[in-house]
Write a protein that holds these residues in place. Structure first.
Motif, PDB file in Angstrom:
ATOM      1  N   PRO A 190      49.537  34.606  28.480  1.00 10.53           N
ATOM      2  CA  PRO A 190      49.254  33.177  28.298  1.00 10.53           C
ATOM      3  C   PRO A 190      47.986  32.768  29.042  1.00 10.53           C
ATOM      4  O   PRO A 190      47.885  32.928  30.263  1.00 10.53           O
ATOM      5  CB  PRO A 190      50.496  32.496  28.881  1.00 10.53           C
ATOM      6  CG  PRO A 190      51.587  33.512  28.710  1.00 10.53           C
ATOM      7  CD  PRO A 190      50.925  34.841  28.934  1.00 10.53           C
ATOM      8  N   GLY A 191      47.004  32.286  28.292  1.00  5.54           N
ATOM      9  CA  GLY A 191      45.763  31.838  28.896  1.00  5.54           C
ATOM     10  C   GLY A 191      44.795  32.935  29.277  1.00  5.54           C
ATOM     11  O   GLY A 191      43.793  32.662  29.950  1.00  5.54           O
ATOM     12  N   VAL A 226      40.313  34.485  32.290  1.00  9.91           N
ATOM     13  CA  VAL A 226      41.484  33.626  32.457  1.00  9.91           C
ATOM     14  C   VAL A 226      41.060  32.186  32.222  1.00  9.91           C
ATOM     15  O   VAL A 226      40.179  31.664  32.912  1.00  9.91           O
ATOM     16  CB  VAL A 226      42.093  33.782  33.863  1.00  9.91           C
ATOM     17  CG1 VAL A 226      43.322  32.881  34.012  1.00  9.91           C
ATOM     18  CG2 VAL A 226      42.467  35.233  34.129  1.00  9.91           C
ATOM     19  N   LYS A 227      41.679  31.567  31.237  1.00  6.18           N
ATOM     20  CA  LYS A 227      41.333  30.187  30.893  1.00  6.18           C
ATOM     21  C   LYS A 227      42.216  29.238  31.707  1.00  6.18           C
ATOM     22  O   LYS A 227      43.366  28.988  31.371  1.00  6.18           O
ATOM     23  CB  LYS A 227      41.559  29.959  29.395  1.00  6.18           C
ATOM     24  CG  LYS A 227      40.696  30.839  28.501  1.00  6.18           C
ATOM     25  CD  LYS A 227      41.057  30.672  27.041  1.00  6.18           C
ATOM     26  CE  LYS A 227      42.436  31.224  26.742  1.00  6.18           C
ATOM     27  NZ  LYS A 227      42.771  31.194  25.295  1.00  6.18           N
ATOM     28  N   GLN A 228      41.661  28.707  32.779  1.00  7.01           N
ATOM     29  CA  GLN A 228      42.438  27.825  33.641  1.00  7.01           C
ATOM     30  C   GLN A 228      41.500  26.821  34.305  1.00  7.01           C
ATOM     31  O   GLN A 228      40.323  27.084  34.523  1.00  7.01           O
ATOM     32  CB  GLN A 228      43.182  28.630  34.699  1.00  7.01           C
ATOM     33  CG  GLN A 228      42.269  29.490  35.573  1.00  7.01           C
ATOM     34  CD  GLN A 228      43.056  30.447  36.447  1.00  7.01           C
ATOM     35  OE1 GLN A 228      44.266  30.485  36.383  1.00  7.01           O
ATOM     36  NE2 GLN A 228      42.368  31.204  37.272  1.00  7.01           N
ATOM     37  N   GLU A 229      42.040  25.692  34.594  1.00  4.84           N
ATOM     38  CA  GLU A 229      41.271  24.646  35.266  1.00  4.84           C
ATOM     39  C   GLU A 229      41.705  24.559  36.725  1.00  4.84           C
ATOM     40  O   GLU A 229      42.898  24.524  37.033  1.00  4.84           O
ATOM     41  CB  GLU A 229      41.492  23.297  34.581  1.00  4.84           C
ATOM     42  CG  GLU A 229      40.967  23.256  33.141  1.00  4.84           C
ATOM     43  CD  GLU A 229      41.155  21.890  32.521  1.00  4.84           C
ATOM     44  OE1 GLU A 229      41.607  20.971  33.244  1.00  4.84           O
ATOM     45  OE2 GLU A 229      40.870  21.740  31.322  1.00  4.84           O
ATOM     46  N   ALA A 230      40.713  24.494  37.606  1.00  4.58           N
ATOM     47  CA  ALA A 230      41.025  24.394  39.030  1.00  4.58           C
ATOM     48  C   ALA A 230      41.522  22.988  39.369  1.00  4.58           C
ATOM     49  O   ALA A 230      41.075  21.997  38.798  1.00  4.58           O
ATOM     50  CB  ALA A 230      39.795  24.721  39.856  1.00  4.58           C
ATOM     51  N   THR A 231      42.466  22.943  40.292  1.00  3.98           N
ATOM     52  CA  THR A 231      42.908  21.650  40.807  1.00  3.98           C
ATOM     53  C   THR A 231      41.761  21.019  41.587  1.00  3.98           C
ATOM     54  O   THR A 231      40.995  21.712  42.254  1.00  3.98           O
ATOM     55  CB  THR A 231      44.134  21.837  41.719  1.00  3.98           C
ATOM     56  OG1 THR A 231      45.155  22.517  40.984  1.00  3.98           O
ATOM     57  CG2 THR A 231      44.659  20.494  42.207  1.00  3.98           C
ATOM     58  N   ALA A 264      41.854  51.010  38.747  1.00  6.13           N
ATOM     59  CA  ALA A 264      40.941  50.214  39.571  1.00  6.13           C
ATOM     60  C   ALA A 264      41.491  48.797  39.637  1.00  6.13           C
ATOM     61  O   ALA A 264      41.631  48.123  38.613  1.00  6.13           O
ATOM     62  CB  ALA A 264      39.541  50.219  38.973  1.00  6.13           C
ATOM     63  N   ARG A 265      41.816  48.337  40.856  1.00  6.37           N
ATOM     64  CA  ARG A 265      42.415  47.008  41.039  1.00  6.37           C
ATOM     65  C   ARG A 265      41.391  46.058  41.635  1.00  6.37           C
ATOM     66  O   ARG A 265      40.741  46.372  42.641  1.00  6.37           O
ATOM     67  CB  ARG A 265      43.649  47.100  41.932  1.00  6.37           C
ATOM     68  CG  ARG A 265      44.213  45.757  42.365  1.00  6.37           C
ATOM     69  CD  ARG A 265      45.571  45.885  43.023  1.00  6.37           C
ATOM     70  NE  ARG A 265      46.616  46.154  42.037  1.00  6.37           N
ATOM     71  CZ  ARG A 265      47.916  46.277  42.348  1.00  6.37           C
ATOM     72  NH1 ARG A 265      48.303  46.151  43.616  1.00  6.37           N
ATOM     73  NH2 ARG A 265      48.809  46.506  41.406  1.00  6.37           N
ATOM     74  N   ARG A 266      41.259  44.909  40.995  1.00  5.33           N
ATOM     75  CA  ARG A 266      40.376  43.852  41.487  1.00  5.33           C
ATOM     76  C   ARG A 266      41.121  42.529  41.450  1.00  5.33           C
ATOM     77  O   ARG A 266      42.053  42.359  40.656  1.00  5.33           O
ATOM     78  CB  ARG A 266      39.098  43.771  40.643  1.00  5.33           C
ATOM     79  CG  ARG A 266      38.219  45.014  40.777  1.00  5.33           C
ATOM     80  CD  ARG A 266      37.053  45.015  39.827  1.00  5.33           C
ATOM     81  NE  ARG A 266      36.268  46.242  39.983  1.00  5.33           N
ATOM     82  CZ  ARG A 266      35.299  46.616  39.157  1.00  5.33           C
ATOM     83  NH1 ARG A 266      34.964  45.853  38.119  1.00  5.33           N
ATOM     84  NH2 ARG A 266      34.635  47.743  39.369  1.00  5.33           N
ATOM     85  N   THR A 267      40.692  41.588  42.278  1.00  2.00           N
ATOM     86  CA  THR A 267      41.298  40.257  42.299  1.00  2.00           C
ATOM     87  C   THR A 267      40.210  39.215  42.092  1.00  2.00           C
ATOM     88  O   THR A 267      39.038  39.424  42.415  1.00  2.00           O
ATOM     89  CB  THR A 267      42.025  39.995  43.629  1.00  2.00           C
ATOM     90  OG1 THR A 267      41.097  40.124  44.714  1.00  2.00           O
ATOM     91  CG2 THR A 267      43.181  40.972  43.811  1.00  2.00           C
ATOM     92  N   GLY A 268      40.604  38.066  41.536  1.00  2.00           N
ATOM     93  CA  GLY A 268      39.664  36.985  41.287  1.00  2.00           C
ATOM     94  C   GLY A 268      40.164  36.119  40.155  1.00  2.00           C
ATOM     95  O   GLY A 268      41.310  36.238  39.701  1.00  2.00           O
ATOM     96  N   ASP A 269      39.299  35.231  39.666  1.00  2.00           N
ATOM     97  CA  ASP A 269      39.697  34.377  38.548  1.00  2.00           C
ATOM     98  C   ASP A 269      39.322  34.986  37.200  1.00  2.00           C
ATOM     99  O   ASP A 269      39.654  34.446  36.143  1.00  2.00           O
ATOM    100  CB  ASP A 269      39.095  32.976  38.686  1.00  2.00           C
ATOM    101  CG  ASP A 269      37.576  33.002  38.808  1.00  2.00           C
ATOM    102  OD1 ASP A 269      36.973  34.078  38.603  1.00  2.00           O
ATOM    103  OD2 ASP A 269      37.003  31.945  39.107  1.00  2.00           O
TER     104      ASP A 269
END
Length: 642
Positions: free
Chosen positions: A501-502, A524-529, A624-629
């Motif tokens: 989802p998204g 990732v399609k998301q809007e920041a608070t 390969a693991r990465r983190t972020g938006d």
């Protein structure tokens, strides 16, 4: 649909005798298959009180390999891979199904041996099987998955498969039955089975094809043409099923080469009977021709196929040689002759472990085959290029979401979307890499559907060359989008929306002379608070490869990087932090593949062993693991052939 005069299924039995004397493979076929039939002639004993189960339960409880079926030992269920003796109600019932299946299929073989050698014992065996089913139809019990219950042999599919074999055998020896016998078989067994096959849901589309195909053969054999009309036009009828499931290019929409062929086989014998009986069914004839032509466009140089979704791994033309023999017997096309030439080429169509399959083609080859490989090789290269053999160029099929990139040394198969969810694996954007004459990175497909390995690994995203988000299996089966494709440069860009989802995926591949380039973007399609950054996600990029691994990374042993979704099945796991570019190689016989992954700060690299289609087979993988938006993974796979 007019009906013309029937012609013989096999028109020249003397020619088969000639083949047996001329070709070693024909003599070997007789020497291998006839003693098996002879055993059944002497020892056949069935019991209507036996509960017929599901053959997908006949797998080892220790290593998930198929159990060895011993027809003479109802209580012995040994694994041929690890030696474990297995037991249990499901396994016992599966043995009952296997026994009934083997006996029923021997009706066809017994008919052949009777026509060749005139031993009345073969006819007696055929009558014994038909009498057993006709006398006990109301007594049979089955124990199978809900929605797939059959009548006499386990599931609905196996009933249909066995009926096609029995009817083909009966067709060969029809004149040796009395009118009274045929009437009894018709009323007490075959017409009730035809009603079941026509009016019961198949559970999956390919099973519906088998059921209607078998019913159609019953209708033709017993001249019950109303059955044939119901098969074509009725509930889950062939016309509607083909209109919905056969894509315009000629591929079956379940997106599996095995199930493409399996669906085709379910209709092949009915198509053959339609030609023999002069029964006009043009939609079926056209579908069969297109279905058997299509796979030639997506086979690797040795005649092997990709393995997307469910099915069985390491498949090649050799596995479907019998089907090509049957279909060529009524539709003699150059494409089918080429497929048969590959099927029996001893230098090609390798199977697991490098072995050849001596039984390729089996009885169908004896009935209809010749030296297809010799005939093909005798043609000049210029002539081969114009008859049946598709050129080795890159191609794509937007209807089934396939890309096939081809170069002189390598081929890449990419699946970037789904038409339907049945038989689908959670692996959008997965690709297979084939170099020179072997798979380097392949889709492992699956083992038996009743195994833990199938449920916990083979169908999961983690067992494929794709990306997982937040350690979860890909939940959706999205359609794909072809963004760009250039056959001249062997390149493509494809996309899939809402994999999670998204979350959208985009992958770009280009196959060059000595390497494959790969850019995999996850958005990732998301809007920041307001006043906060978008939440971070974890992105796990995976690649699995055959061979022994070579690297100079500062790895340390660690626990698997997850407790579910297949992560828990990773073995010999080690990891390290890598901010810059990293290089990892796999050594294979006469080849080396080197992965170069472009650096990104905060990357953790994991090396691990993962399972293939059996628990006793493993291969090295990298995660390969990465983190972020969002995340972009850039990699090159260079290959060197010694």
């Amino acid at each position: 649909m007019a009906v013309a005069k029937r012609r013989a299924l096999v028109e020249d039995w003397a020619n088969i005798h000639h083949k047996i004397g001329r070709f070693a493979w024909a003599e070997e076929t007789v020497l291998k298959l006839r003693p098996e039939t002879d055993w059944w002639v002497v020892n056949y004993r069935d019991d209507s009180s036996r509960v017929a189960g599901w053959m997908h339960h006949y797998f080892c409880t220790n290593c998930s390999s198929p159990l060895e079926f011993d027809k003479s030992a109802p209580d012995r269920h040994r694994c041929g891979s690890c030696g474990t003796d297995c037991s249990g109600e499901d396994i016992q019932n599966a043995w009952h199904a296997a026994y009934r299946s083997a006996a029923s299929q021997q009706v066809l073989n017994a008919a052949v041996w009777f026509k060749l050698y005139h031993d009345p014992a073969y006819l007696s065996f055929i009558r014994a099987v038909l009498d057993f089913y006709s006398d006990n139809l109301s007594l049979f019990q089955v124990n199978t998955p809900k929605g797939f219950e059959g009548v006499f042999s386990g599931i609905n599919l196996s009933d249909a498969v066995l009926l096609t074999a029995m009817i083909r055998g009966m067709e060969m020896v029809r004149e040796h039955f009395t009118a009274e016998e045929l009437q009894r078989y018709k009323e007490q067994f075959f017409l009730p089975m035809a009603a079941f096959l026509c009016r019961t849901a198949g559970g999956t589309p390919n099973i519906s094809c088998w059921m209607r195909g078998a019913a159609g053969m019953i209708g033709l054999f017993f001249e019950e043409y109303g059955v044939c009309r119901e098969v074509a036009e009725g509930f889950e009828g062939i016309k509607e099923t083909l209109a919905n499931g056969l894509l315009k290019g000629g591929f079956w929409y379940e997106s599996s080469f095995h199930y493409h062929y399996y669906c085709a086989e379910g209709l092949t014998y009915y198509a053959v009977f339609c030609e023999l009986y002069g029964y006009d069914f043009p939609e079926l004839a056209d579908a069969m021709k297109r279905m058997y032509r299509y796979p030639l466009q997506y086979s690797f140089p040795t005649g092997q196929f990709p393995s997307p979704n469910d099915g069985w791994p390491n498949r090649s033309f050799a596995d479907y040689a019998a089907q090509y023999e049957w279909i060529r017997s009524v539709y003699d096309e150059d494409a089918f002759r080429y497929a048969l030439a590959l099927s029996y080429d001893k230098e090609k169509c390798p199977l697991e472990g490098g072995a050849q399959r001596p039984e390729a083609g089996g009885m169908a080859r004896l009935l209809f085959g010749t030296d297809w490989t010799g005939e093909w090789n005798a043609q000049a290269a210029s002539q081969q290029a114009t008859v049946g053999h598709p050129p080795r160029v890159s191609r794509m099929d937007e209807d089934i979401y396939y890309i096939f990139l081809q170069h002189e040394e390598a081929s890449v198969f990419l699946k970037y979307g789904f038409v339907i969810a049945e038989h689908a694996h959670a692996d959008v954007m997965n690709f297979e890499l084939y170099v020179k004459d072997r798979f380097v990175s392949r889709d492992i497909s699956n083992s038996g559907y009743g195994t833990d390995l199938f449920r916990e690994w083979q169908r999961k995203s983690i067992a494929h060359n794709t990306v997982l988000v937040d350690g979860r299996n890909q939940p959706n089966r999205p359609h794909g989008q072809l963004v760009a494709f250039d056959a001249a440069t062997n390149s493509c860009k494809v996309a899939a929306a809402e994999v999670y989802p998204g979350v959208d995926y985009e992958r770009s591949l280009q196959l060059l002379q000595d390497r494959l380039t790969d850019v995999f973007a996850v958005t990732v399609k998301q809007e920041a608070t307001e006043g906060q950054s978008p939440p971070a996600h974890t992105f796990d990029w995976l690649f699995h490869c055959a061979g022994e691994i070579v690297h100079d990374l500062p790895l340390r042993r660690c626990s698997p990087p997850g407790e579910a979704e297949g992560y828990q099945l990773m073995e010999e796991v080690s990891s390290c932090e890598v901010d810059g570019t990293c290089h990892i190689s796999w050594e294979l016989p006469n080849q080396r593949l080197t992965l170069t992954m472009q650096g990104c700060p905060g990357t953790t690299v994991y090396l691990f062993k993962g399972y293939e289609h059996r628990l006793d087979l493993q291969r090295w993988g990298i995660m390969a693991r990465r983190t972020g938006d969002s995340a972009v993974f850039e990699a090159d796979y260079s290959f060197h052939v010694y």
